[in-house]
Design an enzyme around this catalytic site. Structure first.
Site, PDB file in Angstrom:
ATOM      1  N   ASP A 151      35.355  13.925  59.787  1.00  0.00           N
ATOM      2  CA  ASP A 151      35.684  15.156  59.077  1.00  0.00           C
ATOM      3  C   ASP A 151      37.094  15.644  59.399  1.00  0.00           C
ATOM      4  O   ASP A 151      37.554  16.635  58.817  1.00  0.00           O
ATOM      5  CB  ASP A 151      34.666  16.256  59.426  1.00  0.00           C
ATOM      6  CG  ASP A 151      33.255  15.869  59.027  1.00  0.00           C
ATOM      7  OD1 ASP A 151      33.107  15.192  58.000  1.00  0.00           O
ATOM      8  OD2 ASP A 151      32.302  16.232  59.752  1.00  0.00           O
ATOM      9  N   ASP A 173      28.751  11.064  52.305  1.00  0.00           N
ATOM     10  CA  ASP A 173      28.249  12.064  53.244  1.00  0.00           C
ATOM     11  C   ASP A 173      26.983  12.726  52.716  1.00  0.00           C
ATOM     12  O   ASP A 173      25.999  12.905  53.445  1.00  0.00           O
ATOM     13  CB  ASP A 173      29.342  13.112  53.499  1.00  0.00           C
ATOM     14  CG  ASP A 173      29.473  13.441  54.974  1.00  0.00           C
ATOM     15  OD1 ASP A 173      28.854  12.743  55.784  1.00  0.00           O
ATOM     16  OD2 ASP A 173      30.189  14.396  55.311  1.00  0.00           O
TER      17      ASP A 173
END
Length: 658
Positions: free
Chosen positions: A510, A437
């Site tokens: 997420d 990420d």
């Protein structure tokens, strides 16, 4: 005409008489167009050297109607000033500039935070539903046997005399009690899902209802010496034995444990039937993640993100996502919804009739399947048409609402199929995702042409439009005006009370990546409760006086549970990510905050409960619970499966031997 100003185009038309606006005769008319009130976008001049002192000129937007009112006020002011001054005097007109109000912290950020936490918790909670349902059925059966005379309680909270547990639905009161000192040989069928109603053999734990193998990587079928028949189906049998003697000599407490095991088995048919009525049975198609899967994830995710960034095939992603989520809505939402509606209307038996056979791979298709499939895929198709028809579909309530429903169903289905059985694999997966990420958000702008972030560019379907905003306001379907709309693989809530528009976003990654850890915590909690019930036969609090969220949370926190604390850690991490977005005025990789919070919390709790080593390698409670549920032999001899940390108990003998 909103601007109250029209412009003549020069196109003339001639009308002959009778018109209401022509005074009764013929005349010539000229076509007029309404003038647009467009924003004038002011940009800095790149030709000016940076070392020049900047000059800030305040500017504000005035519509044509407001401009006409301003000119009219100036004229009135001049005329009034000239008349009062007597000699061509002048007057002053004051104009106050004010910005339109917009909330500093938009409520949509709070809503997307609450939605993300709720979806993650619900998905994790439902992933342990099979352990939970079997435990509730076992407790209910044990309670019925206790109050029905199947047990002879001695001395208040003392020992319980040994009982021969009745097979099937036999009345426990009719079964004679054994002498407490005599050994009892117990045959314990496992709650396997194979061969329900005589549809197949259940001689192992590796196949589903349709005979296809389940992809549970740790499944090991035992050498079954015989089958035990019960409730119209066959299940593998395991003989409870001790390492010292062939048959277990069971005292009062261990008799209760044996009774709990057998009552769980006695409810096998009801459990399987309830699983068939549920939205989906994920255990037939489940996958336990390993370290190699975690490494494969980052490779595949990186390749997919790069391909999208280079080739810009965003419409293909929308189509694939729509059909994938339609299947998820069919299983998670519409199947149980229509089943419940049919049950209320008394038409459940008709809904479960077979409409047609779809071959050996899919088997019989019921009318309930058809109804749920039409609802799920119909709603998905309507969402997809909206996505391609409108220029900015995320502004439509139907679009973003259905998108959130689809994303939530996808998260629930994902966590019901994909399993983590140790925090060792969870640590590898989440740490890799953590750096993945960060790299694609913060590092790729240093490597790409134009300083574009690959993650943000792909998430916004190629970045903002290339054309001037004024041009795009007039011609929104122009190719250079496309882009900026987020890909649908996220939850979204439009910004509330904000004239500038926009949305608060939360990617599904997420949710599901930390959700794997929450699912592991939920399954570990439920597995410990199930194994403890089987080993102890404790019937306390079968029907608690009060059952609410606060009671459940407090009991989980005080009893060494993992799900509630890890959920709180997830909520804190997601809140930190939202705050960082407002402080830095840019998108944030949520895993940067979620991974330390969630992984750190479960590691600390495991260390405090003296279970960190077991969590790291894989809890024995989960392996034992799987052995009870599916007949999978992944337990060890002479091991303590309770996992409660109470050393005073001395460790109860295994209820299922090799």
């Amino acid at each position: 005409c909103p601007s109250q100003r029209c412009l003549l185009t020069g196109e003339k038309t001639t009308s002959s008489g009778g018109g209401s606006g022509s005074g009764g005769g013929g005349g010539t008319r000229m076509e007029a167009c309404c003038a647009w009130d467009l924003h004038v976008w002011l940009y800095s001049d790149p030709s000016i050297p940076e070392w020049y002192e900047p000059v800030t000129i305040p500017a504000f937007y005035v519509t044509m109607e407001e401009g006409a009112a301003l000119l009219r006020t100036l004229k009135e002011s001049e005329s009034s000033g000239g008349s009062t001054g007597g000699g061509g005097g002048s007057s002053t007109v004051g104009i106050t500039m004010s910005a339109r109000w917009a909330p500093t912290y938009n409520p949509s950020a709070l809503l997307i935070w609450a939605l993300g936490v709720t979806v993650c918790f619900v998905a994790a909670y439902l992933s342990a539903s099979e352990y939970r349902s079997l435990r509730f059925e076992a407790k209910r059966r044990l309670f019925e046997m206790t109050v029905g005379g199947g047990f002879d309680a001695v001395g208040g909270g003392g020992s319980i005399a040994a009982a021969q547990v009745p097979p099937g639905n036999a009345d426990p009161a009719e079964v004679p009690l054994r002498d407490e000192s005599s050994p009892v040989e117990l045959i314990i069928p496992s709650a396997n899902h194979d061969g329900i109603g005589g549809k197949g053999s259940g001689s192992g734990g590796g196949s589903g209802r349709d005979g296809t193998p389940r992809s549970r990587s740790r499944s090991r079928s035992p050498p079954s010496d015989r089958q035990v028949e019960g409730e119209g189906h066959y299940a593998p049998s395991h003989r409870v034995a001790s390492s010292a003697v062939d048959a277990v000599s069971i005292d009062a407490d261990s008799t209760a444990a044996a009774a709990a095991t057998n009552v769980a088995t006695a409810q096998q048919y009801q459990h399987q039937e309830s699983q068939q009525r549920s939205s989906f049975n994920s255990q037939d198609e489940s996958l336990e993640l390993s370290a190699s899967h975690a490494l494969g994830f980052v490779v595949m995710a990186s390749c997919s993100l790069t391909v999208l960034f280079v080739f810009k095939i965003y419409n293909i992603v929308k189509i694939m996502y729509a059909f994938g989520c339609s299947g998820a809505m069919t299983q998670v939402l519409f199947f149980p919804l229509w089943d419940r509606i049919g049950n209320k209307l008394g038409a459940r038996r008709k809904l479960h009739r077979t409409a047609f056979h779809a071959g050996q791979e899919f088997g019989p298709v019921t009318y309930l399947d058809l109804l749920a499939g039409i609802s799920g895929y119909g709603l998905g198709l309507a969402w997809l048409i909206t996505a391609f028809y409108f220029v900015h579909p995320e502004e439509k309530v139907f679009f973003w609402l259905v998108q959130d429903i689809m994303g939530s169903c996808m998260c629930i289905l994902f966590l019901s199929i994909i399993k983590l059985n140790s925090i060792r694999v969870a640590s590898i997966l989440l740490i890799i995702a953590f750096f993945y990420d960060i790299f694609f958000v913060f590092v790729t702008p240093l490597l790409t042409k134009g300083g574009k972030s690959i993650m943000i560019t792909v998430a916004t379907s190629g970045g903002p439009p290339k054309a001037d905003p004024s041009w795009c306001e007039k011609y929104p379907r122009d190719n250079d005006c496309k882009g900026g709309d987020p890909l649908p693989m996220l939850l979204t809530v439009p910004r509330l009370f904000d004239y500038q528009g926009g949305s608060s976003l939360l990617g599904l990654g997420d949710i599901v990546l930390p959700g794997l850890l929450l699912s592991f915590a939920a399954r570990f909690d439920e597995a410990k409760k199930l194994v403890r019930l089987v080993q102890t036969g404790n019937t306390a609090e079968i029907y608690p006086r009060s059952y609410n969220c606060l009671t459940v949370c407090c009991r989980s926190l005080c009893s060494g549970g993992y799900l509630i604390p890890v959920t709180v850690a997830y909520a804190v991490g997601l809140c930190m990510a939202n705050v960082a977005v407002y402080l830095m005025q840019m998108g944030q990789p949520a895993l940067l905050y979620l991974v330390p919070c969630c992984l750190g919390t479960i590691t600390f709790l495991g260390w405090r409960n003296h279970e960190l080593g077991e969590l790291w390698e894989g809890p024995k409670a989960i392996k034992t619970a799987d052995a009870m549920m599916y007949g999978e032999y992944a337990v060890e001899e002479d091991a303590d499966y309770v996992g409660s940390g109470d050393a005073e108990d001395g460790g109860l003998a295994p209820t299922i031997a090799q």
